[in-house]
Structure formats: structure tokens, C-alpha cells
Design an enzyme around this catalytic site. Structure first.
Site, PDB file in Angstrom:
ATOM      1  N   TYR A 125       0.818  -1.206  -0.129  1.00 39.62           N
ATOM      2  CA  TYR A 125       0.027  -0.050   0.033  1.00 39.62           C
ATOM      3  C   TYR A 125       0.959   1.242   0.178  1.00 39.62           C
ATOM      4  O   TYR A 125       1.699   1.425   0.951  1.00 39.62           O
ATOM      5  CB  TYR A 125      -1.049  -0.165   1.188  1.00 39.62           C
ATOM      6  CG  TYR A 125      -2.282  -0.878   1.085  1.00 39.62           C
ATOM      7  CD1 TYR A 125      -3.271  -0.469   0.566  1.00 39.62           C
ATOM      8  CD2 TYR A 125      -2.017  -2.353   1.170  1.00 39.62           C
ATOM      9  CE1 TYR A 125      -4.488  -1.273   0.590  1.00 39.62           C
ATOM     10  CE2 TYR A 125      -2.805  -3.154   1.048  1.00 39.62           C
ATOM     11  CZ  TYR A 125      -4.243  -2.676   0.732  1.00 39.62           C
ATOM     12  OH  TYR A 125      -5.298  -3.349   0.699  1.00 39.62           O
ATOM     13  N   HIS A 170     -16.451  -5.445  -2.160  1.00 39.27           N
ATOM     14  CA  HIS A 170     -15.101  -5.793  -1.934  1.00 39.27           C
ATOM     15  C   HIS A 170     -14.745  -6.750  -0.901  1.00 39.27           C
ATOM     16  O   HIS A 170     -14.879  -6.882   0.043  1.00 39.27           O
ATOM     17  CB  HIS A 170     -14.242  -4.383  -1.696  1.00 39.27           C
ATOM     18  CG  HIS A 170     -12.609  -4.602  -1.871  1.00 39.27           C
ATOM     19  ND1 HIS A 170     -11.963  -4.883  -2.921  1.00 39.27           N
ATOM     20  CD2 HIS A 170     -11.819  -4.728  -0.505  1.00 39.27           C
ATOM     21  CE1 HIS A 170     -10.491  -5.034  -2.585  1.00 39.27           C
ATOM     22  NE2 HIS A 170     -10.802  -4.846  -1.245  1.00 39.27           N
TER      23      HIS A 170
END
Length: 636
Positions: A215, A405
């Protein structure tokens, strides 16, 4: 880096060359949807649909037979297939099905109807349709699920419909593509806007670490605006060659901070959630979600009555972009400058758009055991949280779309509403694809009132796994989240829950433990004595997981108590600490009976989703016996 452009009204007719001197017009005719199914742009599929029927037109670079099918998983077995060709000026079409990797059999019930067909020197074009639900057991229902469209072609027409003179084996001319056939497309109105600008928020030559998941964060200064504007469109810009690595991104609006850390020109940014990331960047997570984009979702175009507000008095002028890089092969030396393009306008729309996340808190106490074909996890937004922020807003909100998701194990995802004890689906995908995460726009807006409960549910298939999969940010870990697009924007940004840790470890035999008070902290097991020196992971992995006890564990967790929490934006005055629930039961409602159009009868009303509110006797007995066996296994 940020690039700003002013847009002008330009009308373009896109043409797809057919490599033979002719061209097929994209968008010609009355079709609403179009995709090129193969990477070489040789198989183009156009379609449109209504409440009862879907109609396709296939444009394929061949003068032989063409085939298209609806597959449960991208393979031939279990697929609903149509094969057609044009020979001597006459079009032919046959409805078929496949039980194996072999020539598809001709279906006794011919439910695909040929509308027209022709070929020129290079292409075959067939137009055909069928009902969304045919009631033929050999046909797949066409619904809102993600569908795998398989395709194939050959350069020669068959002599007969089947047998030795039937369609010849296609060879390498085959493939599969996941898509939403019944996607509700929002018309792109940006070309009709009098004044519009774009800004590109792009990573700057990020060297992607040779690790499975990264990330990466970067804070951008937005354009200086003289007043409020609306973002009306978001387009992902993925660096060529990195399409399989750039998985999803989130853009957060940062809270006002005159001393915000801004990296010098050319700086790539920092890995998120690490000590190297400037501490004031973390405050951006207290802002609103401006954009949520994921692989396969395409452009986000907002309906003409909504836009995301920027440049108003609450706007800090800074945003944080969090990019998820997926690198399962641990490739070294990859660099990336992908990002998002935002189109914005000073011509304000009627309503401010917002994004609300609802789901399971992301941490390692979210557990999916191995060897379970259907393991259910779910998270909810409690009515106390929704009520507080709706009251602060002073009016209800209206949901217009949802993005579901999860990660690699997710197979069935849905978002639901509970109102007055009645439970209804908002969106559902019973054939979820990790690599195709569309924002599903609703056919009709859904109004949310005080007292309502929102929840997101994920069903995982871990039958191929040999060890536990824990919740977490990494692709090999799991999530369960729903991102709700709604208006008017209020101050609630996240609303989540999780099974109480005591129930999770209690199933493995833990009798008592202490922890630091945070749901992200490690636990310290204090009883029973033989587990005192064991970690949380060691305790969970000591369970001899099977399909049977994994399913019992799923049922047990859904009937446990939950910790619930919510996060407001920095503009809110709501006391979120007072809204936390420490032992909430999972909310349940009764589903309305639905009509079975094939039998013209109503299906019986099921019991509340996730199981009854009290333990069923058979599960209570089995659980008690399973706990006894687990205790023996762990002690041994």
C-alpha cells in the site's frame, strides 16, 4: 504529480479497424453496452437488455463459425453456449450446452433466437437474443451476478450442426472474460458541461517492493479554486504494462493542516502504515473518501444530479491517494506512475455526493478456516451510528450505487438493508470476481432513514486452502467491505463491526485472556494453563480444521455477539465513542417471499439470514461435542 486540463465539447465517432480495409462503428445501432472480448480486438460483443430479454450482436474477424457462452467459472463444463455461422448468405444459430471440454451438445430447448446475420470479406456478424430466465435447466440465468463470457471461433463453417461434420475444434481461438451483462450504465454527461477541468493525481516512479502486497501513499495539493466545485467523473490512469499490478486505490480528503508535509517535486511518496510515512498524513484517513476505484471497474461517471464537493470552506486543498499494488510473483525493479484523473466543474449540481464504507473491521481476528466451500462473514453499520449522523445531517440519505470488495476467497458478496424487521438486498453478486470490482449503480435510488441497518456479507470458498486465512490488507489475506455511493454527503465515513474476539478464540478452547484494549492488539492467553504460552495464531491453527467443523464455526460466529464502531469525518460533532457496541447481536430480518417465475409460485419465506437468533439444537449439540474433541486434540 498533478496535471490540469480544461476540457471542451468534442464529438468523436470511434471506429474499430477490421484489418481488411473496412471498419465497424463502435456505438452504432441501438446497443448500450460493448466489450472487446479478446486482447487482439477480433471478437467484439454489443448488447442491450430490458426487464425480460437480452440481445447481443457479435462482430468477429472470421468467415467461419463463432461461439459465445455463459460459464460458471470461465471453463466449458457447465456452460450455456450459442454457436452460429453464415453460409451461402444464410445465417445459422444453435443453442447448446457443455458438460465437458468437448463439442457442445445441441440443446433440446432452442431458447436463443436468431435476429439477423451476415458476413463480408473479413467478418461474421450475428444478432441474437433470449429471455433472461428461460426455465431450461441447461441454460444459465442472466442476472446481476458477475458472469464469465467464454468465446471461440474457427475460420471455416461446419457442414452440419453436430457430429463429425459439426463445428471444428477452435484451436487457440478461444478465451474467457468476466463482465456484468446487466450493468446499469450512467450516461457520460461531461461533454455537455459548459466549463470542466481535469486534474491528474499520479504516483511518481514508485519502485514497487518485491513483496506480495504494497500500500503506497502520496499526498497531493489540489488546484487552487475560488469556491466550491463538483467532481463529476473519475478515470483510472494505469501505466501500460502495470495493469495486473495496480489493483485498487482510495483517495481521501485531508483535514485542514497549515503545516501539512508535502514531499518535494519528484518524491515518490511513502509506504502506507509504516513509520516512514509522515504522521500528519494519517490524519487524512479522518476525512471523506473522495474516490474508491478497483481493477475492472472502469470509469466512474456520476449521475447529473450529484457531484463530489471540493474547494468549499471545509476543504483543506489536500488529498491522500492510497494505492494497492499486487505483486504475487515478487518481481523486482517494477516502477509505477499510475493514478486517477478527476473531472470537476464550477457548475454545481443539486446534491453533494459521498462514500460510506460498511463491513468487517480489517484485522487478523477476522478468520476464514481452511477446507470450507462456503464460510460466511458479515459486518454491519449499527442503527445507533446511522441514527446519530442522520440526525446531525437533519435529513435521510439516498444510496445510488455500491462497490462490493473482498479478496481471493470471496465467491458470493451482497449488501443488504434491514428496515422494520424486513431484510432486502441492495446489491448481490453470487459469482464474485476479485479482478472485476464494478460499482453497481442501482436501478432505483434507495432512501436510508433513522432506524435502518446496513450490512455487507461475504461468503468465502477456502476448500483449496490447507491453513487459515486471516483478515488483513494483503491480497492473500481477506476483507469484507461495501462502499456505498450516496447523497447528500454527511459526516459518517466508515461503519464496521467484527465478531467479539472472545467468541473467536473460545471456539478453539481459550477460556480467558487479556489484551491491550484495541481490537488490533495481540491477546495474552491466561487460561487454560496448557495454552498460556500460545499465541493467537498458534491457538487457531491448532484446531484440526475440517469442512464440517469449519461450517459449524461459521454458524457459531454469526450467532455470537459483535463489536461495532463508526468513524466520522473531522467536520462532525458526533461522539463516536458513545456509539460503540461491545456485545451487539448480529442484526437479522425476515426476507420477503420472492416469485419463482418458472413455477409461478412463491418461494417460502426463509428464516433470518445467518441463522436463527437462538442456537438450533443440532448445532448446539454438535458444537459442544466439537469443543470437547478440540480440547483433546490441542492438549495432545
Amino acid at each position: 504529480m498533478a496535471r490540469i486540463f480544461q476540457s471542451f465539447c468534442v464529438i468523436v465517432l470511434a471506429l474499430v479497424p477490421n484489418h481488411g480495409g473496412q471498419a465497424l462503428a463502435i456505438g452504432s445501432g441501438d446497443f448500450t453496452h460493448h466489450e472487446a472480448l479478446d486482447e487482439e480486438d477480433k471478437f467484439h460483443l454489443f448488447w442491450k437488455f430490458d426487464e425480460e430479454k437480452i440481445e447481443f450482436e457479435a462482430h468477429v474477424q472470421t468467415t467461419g463459425w463463432i461461439g459465445m457462452g455463459l460459464s460458471p467459472n470461465g471453463g466449458m463444463p457447465g456452460s450455456d453456449i450459442v454457436i452460429g455461422w453464415v453460409k451461402d448468405g444464410t445465417a445459422h444459430l444453435t443453442d447448446r450446452y457443455a458438460d465437458a471440454k468437448a463439442e457442445p451438445s445441441v440443446d433440446e430447448s432452442q431458447d436463443w433466437d436468431l435476429v439477423s446475420g451476415y458476413e463480408n470479406g473479413t467478418h461474421t456478424v450475428l444478432r441474437f437474443n433470449r429471455k433472461l430466465t428461460t426455465c431450461d435447466e441447461r441454460d444459465r440465468v442472466i442476472n446481476d451476478d458477475t458472469l464469465r463470457v467464454i468465446w471461440a471461433w474457427h475460420d471455416e463453417d461446419p457442414e452440419d450442426e453436430s457430429g463429425v461434420n459439426g463445428p471444428t475444434y477452435h484451436g487457440p481461438n478461444k478465451g474467457a472474460r468476466a463482465t456484468l451483462l446487466l450493468e446499469q450504465i450512467v450516461p457520460d454527461q461531461t461533454s455537455s458541461v459548459g466549463t470542466a477541468y481535469t486534474v491528474d493525481l499520479l504516483m511518481n516512479n514508485v519502485t514497487i517492493p518485491n513483496q506480495d502486497t504494497t500500500y503506497w501513499c502520496h499526498v497531493f495539493e489540489m488546484p487552487k479554486l475560488g469556491g466550491k466545485h463538483h467532481v463529476i467523473k473519475a478515470e483510472a490512469i494505469v501505466q501500460p504494462g502495470n495493469e495486473g499490478t495496480v489493483h485498487h486505490l482510495l483517495v481521501y480528503t485531508c483535514k485542514k493542516n497549515p503545516n501539512m508535509t508535502i514531499m518535494p517535486e519528484g518524491h515518490p511518496g511513502h509506504e502506507c502504515y509504516t513509520p516512514n510515512m509522515p504522521s500528519d498524513w494519517r490524519e487524512c484517513y479522518e476525512g471523506s473518501i473522495l474516490v474508491a476505484w478497483a481493477i475492472g471497474s472502469g470509469d466512474q461517471v456520476y449521475p447529473e444530479h450529484v457531484g463530489y464537493p471540493i474547494g468549499d470552506e471545509d476543504d483543506s486543498g489536500y488529498v491522500l491517494m492510497e494505492m494497492h499494488y499486487d505483486n504475487p510473483l515478487l518481481t523486482s525493479g517494477m516502477q509505477d506512475s499510475s493514478g486517477i484523473r478527476l473531472t470537476y466543474t464550477p457548475e454545481l449540481r443539486d446534491n453533494d455526493l459521498g462514500t460510506l464504507e460498511v463491513g468487517v473491521l480489517v484485522n487478523k481476528y477476522h478468520v476464514v478456516p481452511p477446507r470450507v466451500p462456503e464460510f460466511t462473514s458479515a459486518g454491519f453499520c449499527s442503527s445507533q451510528c446511522l441514527n446519530a449522523f442522520l440526525e446531525e445531517q437533519g435529513q435521510p440519505i439516498h444510496i445510488i450505487g455500491v462497490n462490493l470488495h473482498s479478496h481471493l476467497l470471496g465467491v458470493k458478496l451482497n449488501a443488504r438493508l434491514i428496515r422494520d424487521g424486513v431484510e432486502t438486498d441492495i446489491v448481490r453478486d453470487d459469482n464474485y470476481d476479485f479482478n472485476l470490482q464494478f460499482t453497481r449503480m442501482l436501478k432505483e435510488e434507495l432512501t436510508i432513514y433513522p432506524g435502518d441497518i446496513l450490512l455487507t456479507e461475504c461468503v468465502y470458498d477456502s476448500s483449496h486452502k490447507e491453513s487459515i486465512v486471516y483478515g488483513g490488507l494483503g491480497t492473500p489475506q481477506e476483507m469484507c467491505e461495501g462502499f456505498f455511493l450516496y447523497y447528500p454527503k454527511f459526516n459518517l465515513s466508515r461503519c464496521d463491526s467484527m465478531v467479539n474476539i472472545g467468541h473467536t478464540v473460545g471456539y478453539a478452547g481459550v477460556q480467558d485472556f487479556t489484551f491491550g484494549g484495541s481490537v488490533y492488539a495481540d491477546i495474552d492467553i491466561t487460561a487454560p494453563a496448557h495454552m498460556v504460552n500460545m499465541s493467537y495464531e498458534e491457538v487457531m491453527e491448532a484446531v484440526p480444521w475440517t469442512t464440517e467443523n469449519g461450517q459449524i464455526f461459521s454458524e457459531y460466529l454469526m450467532n455470537s455477539t459483535f463489536y461495532s464502531t463508526c468513524q466520522g469525518t473531522h467536520q462532525s460533532n458526533v461522539d463516536i465513542d458513545a456509539l460503540r457496541g461491545w456485545a451487539d447481536p448480529f442484526p437479522r430480518g425476515v426476507k420477503r417471499a420472492t416469485e419463482d417465475i418458472c413455477s409461478r409460485s412463491s418461494t417460502p419465506t426463509p428464516e433470518p439470514v445467518g441463522g436463527s437468533t437462538a442456537w438450533r439444537p443440532r448445532f448446539a449439540a454438535v458444537y459442544a461435542f466439537a469443543t470437547f474433541l478440540l480440547s483433546l486434540a490441542i492438549m495432545g
